[in-house]
Design an enzyme around this catalytic site. Sequence first.
Site, PDB file in Angstrom:
ATOM      1  N   SER A  17     120.180 -53.051  37.181  1.00 23.20           N
ATOM      2  CA  SER A  17     119.764 -52.491  35.888  1.00 23.20           C
ATOM      3  C   SER A  17     120.819 -51.589  35.240  1.00 23.20           C
ATOM      4  O   SER A  17     121.027 -51.677  34.026  1.00 23.20           O
ATOM      5  CB  SER A  17     118.437 -51.741  36.040  1.00 23.20           C
ATOM      6  OG  SER A  17     117.421 -52.659  36.359  1.00 23.20           O
ATOM      7  N   LYS A  68     105.889 -49.633  41.208  1.00 23.41           N
ATOM      8  CA  LYS A  68     105.354 -50.180  39.957  1.00 23.41           C
ATOM      9  C   LYS A  68     103.871 -49.844  39.750  1.00 23.41           C
ATOM     10  O   LYS A  68     103.425 -49.656  38.622  1.00 23.41           O
ATOM     11  CB  LYS A  68     105.562 -51.693  39.903  1.00 23.41           C
ATOM     12  CG  LYS A  68     107.021 -52.104  39.720  1.00 23.41           C
ATOM     13  CD  LYS A  68     107.125 -53.608  39.568  1.00 23.41           C
ATOM     14  CE  LYS A  68     108.543 -54.042  39.278  1.00 23.41           C
ATOM     15  NZ  LYS A  68     108.617 -55.470  38.933  1.00 23.41           N
ATOM     16  N   ASP A 104     107.945 -57.906  32.613  1.00 17.24           N
ATOM     17  CA  ASP A 104     108.334 -59.017  33.493  1.00 17.24           C
ATOM     18  C   ASP A 104     107.889 -60.375  32.949  1.00 17.24           C
ATOM     19  O   ASP A 104     108.661 -61.330  32.910  1.00 17.24           O
ATOM     20  CB  ASP A 104     107.735 -58.829  34.900  1.00 17.24           C
ATOM     21  CG  ASP A 104     108.497 -57.782  35.697  1.00 17.24           C
ATOM     22  OD1 ASP A 104     109.696 -57.583  35.442  1.00 17.24           O
ATOM     23  OD2 ASP A 104     107.878 -57.170  36.588  1.00 17.24           O
TER      24      ASP A 104
END
Length: 279
Positions: A17, A68, A104
């Site tokens: 990332s 998450k 996602d």
Amino acid sequence: MPDRYAVIGHPIAHSQSPLIHGLFAQATAQDMTYEAIDGGAEPGGFERAVQAFRAAGGRGMNVTLPFKLAALQMANEATDNARLAGAANTLRLDGGRIEAHNTDGIGLVRDIERTVGVPLRGRRVLLVGAGGATRGVLLPLARAGAARIAIANRTADKARALARELAPHLDGVAIDGGGLDALAAGDAFDVVINATSASLSGQAPAVPATAFAPGALAYDMVYGKGLTPFLAQAQAAGCAHVADGVGMLIEQAAEAFAWWRGVRPDTRAVRARLTVPLA
Ligand code: ATR
């Protein structure tokens, strides 16, 4: 002062990332920094790290394993993508408030439709696996207009339960769940997506050759591993069209970037940098 962004996970050293968002920021001339933060293994460590980053002026975070679920839980607001996914991969830090999003599935759909070049409207989609990776992409697949979504899992009950739970929220798109073994007798699909973790251990879920319709796309959500056993199995079944998840990785990042900055980066240069040949 540039605006601060970060990715948080544990471990985090392997994350792409910082590279991806660094290239996006450069290409779109955004005045921002992007760093990697290890949330650690201690209970409460993730929440403390997010609050510390926010208090220091941080504007947004990407969230990866294993945080998450916790990211969604600590948010004040969440998009429907995050709520149905039961998890957040992106946070927007707006003063005292934390907003959660999940990009996602949007990234997967964009990659399949724009880069791989397969429109999803009217297609029969098979998702293999019934864990977080599958849950996270169901709403965007339905919104893209899939004719039908089937979930097939090694443990059939998990697929059935997930399909039952999500069915009322998928804009009327037909969804069913069952065991991988039940596929042997059954239907063919235009898009077959491996959302299991099998590729990470060099294995393939047992998808029968008959599940791949003529001209089907086989898509593995993992990336950087070349031709995975799942993709090799799809080729052996006569499937000429295969893709790995590198495009999903890049498009989910682009979607997060656009949500934060209001600017959509061109993803082609990043893709050229990260793509590994499928051989
Ligand atoms: P994630 O959040 O990445 O989806 P998960 O929730 O642990 O991870 O789910 C992993 C998924 O991969 C499950 O659907 C699992 O099947 P089971 O529910 O039967 O355990 C699937 N999986 C992992 N290894 C597999 C293998 N070798 N063959 C088939 N399915 C596999």
